[in-house]
Design a protein around this motif. Structure first.
Motif, PDB file in Angstrom:
ATOM      1  N   GLY A 196       0.805  -1.221   0.000  1.00 56.73           N
ATOM      2  CA  GLY A 196       0.000   0.000   0.000  1.00 56.73           C
ATOM      3  C   GLY A 196       0.832   1.261   0.000  1.00 56.73           C
ATOM      4  N   GLU A 197       2.068   1.183  -0.511  1.00 58.20           N
ATOM      5  CA  GLU A 197       2.945   2.351  -0.567  1.00 58.20           C
ATOM      6  C   GLU A 197       2.202   3.495  -1.271  1.00 58.20           C
ATOM      7  N   LEU A 238      -0.618   6.242  -8.124  1.00 56.85           N
ATOM      8  CA  LEU A 238      -0.386   6.078  -9.558  1.00 56.85           C
ATOM      9  C   LEU A 238      -1.198   4.925 -10.133  1.00 56.85           C
ATOM     10  N   MET A 239      -1.342   3.844  -9.368  1.00 53.71           N
ATOM     11  CA  MET A 239      -2.191   2.730  -9.795  1.00 53.71           C
ATOM     12  C   MET A 239      -3.630   3.192  -9.965  1.00 53.71           C
ATOM     13  N   ASP A 240      -4.110   3.976  -9.014  1.00 55.15           N
ATOM     14  CA  ASP A 240      -5.479   4.500  -9.113  1.00 55.15           C
ATOM     15  C   ASP A 240      -5.641   5.352 -10.364  1.00 55.15           C
ATOM     16  N   ALA A 272      -4.065  -0.099   1.999  1.00 56.71           N
ATOM     17  CA  ALA A 272      -3.355   1.090   1.519  1.00 56.71           C
ATOM     18  C   ALA A 272      -3.728   2.280   2.369  1.00 56.71           C
ATOM     19  N   GLY A 273      -2.734   3.044   2.714  1.00 61.38           N
ATOM     20  CA  GLY A 273      -3.013   4.194   3.560  1.00 61.38           C
ATOM     21  C   GLY A 273      -1.877   5.178   3.524  1.00 61.38           C
ATOM     22  N   GLY A 274      -2.091   6.301   4.184  1.00 63.08           N
ATOM     23  CA  GLY A 274      -1.057   7.315   4.222  1.00 63.08           C
ATOM     24  C   GLY A 274      -1.124   8.204   3.009  1.00 63.08           C
TER      25      GLY A 274
END
Length: 200
Positions: free
Chosen positions: A137-138, A144-146, A157-159
């Motif tokens: 979840g970097e 960028l994946m989104d 995924a967070g942060g």
């Protein structure tokens, strides 16, 4: 490996029934390059304007091309303008680069198709690293994946990405992808209207 190569490996590893749009991926790859260049000092961002940094060589062929594309640009263009210029056919360049590196095997392509369901990602440390980064979840890779439309961000995924400059780049990628989708929709509507005229 770079963020752009990690993103390419993740995109190529997507199931065949969830294809990634080449244009979206190209814009996201340009954003990934900008972030990598920013982190090593080869690109600077003043507001939303990009310019070459103090470091010229990266040791990576495609990133060196990105650095070269910054040189001599004046007055300095916006990050979104640079994404559009640098992103042209960038997904194809990364796919070809992975094939030359032996990280992707595929039959000869025909037409504009980047890869086929017969494409095979090599079982490599590079692929494992990209998948580990995705699974962790970097924040930068997840954003960028989104933007690229993988729709495969992990639940944990967070942060948020560190730094105003990185946030500016990611926002520009999102805006560019949204604009590209609007252009696609308009083209589809115009094409449908043209077809209706001919059908009478």
């Amino acid at each position: 490996m770079t963020t752009a190569r990690d993103l390419t490996l993740v995109a190529l590893g997507m199931p065949a029934d969830r294809p990634v749009e080449q244009g979206d991926l190209s814009l996201a790859l340009a954003g990934a390059e900008a972030i990598d260049l920013l982190e090593i000092g080869a690109l600077t961002l003043d507001g939303d304007r990009v310019s070459p940094g103090s470091r010229a060589a990266t040791g990576d062929r495609l990133l060196d091309e990105a650095v070269a594309s910054l040189a001599g640009q004046g007055p300095h263009e916006t990050i979104e303008d640079w994404l559009w210029r640098r992103g042209r056919d960038l997904a194809a360049a990364y796919v070809d680069d992975l094939q030359r590196s032996g990280l992707l095997t595929r039959p000869p392509r025909h037409g504009l198709q980047l890869w086929t369901s017969r494409s095979v990602l090599a079982d490599s440390p590079e692929r494992a690293r990209a998948e580990e980064r995705r699974a962790s979840g970097e924040p930068v890779l997840t954003a960028l994946m989104d933007a690229a439309g993988t729709g495969d961000a992990p639940e944990e995924a967070g942060g948020t990405p560190a730094g105003d400059a990185v946030t500016t780049i990611l926002a520009a990628v999102g805006d560019a992808v949204t604009h590209l989708e609007a252009l696609r929709l308009r083209r589809d509507v115009e094409s449908a209207a043209f077809d209706n005229v001919w059908r009478g």
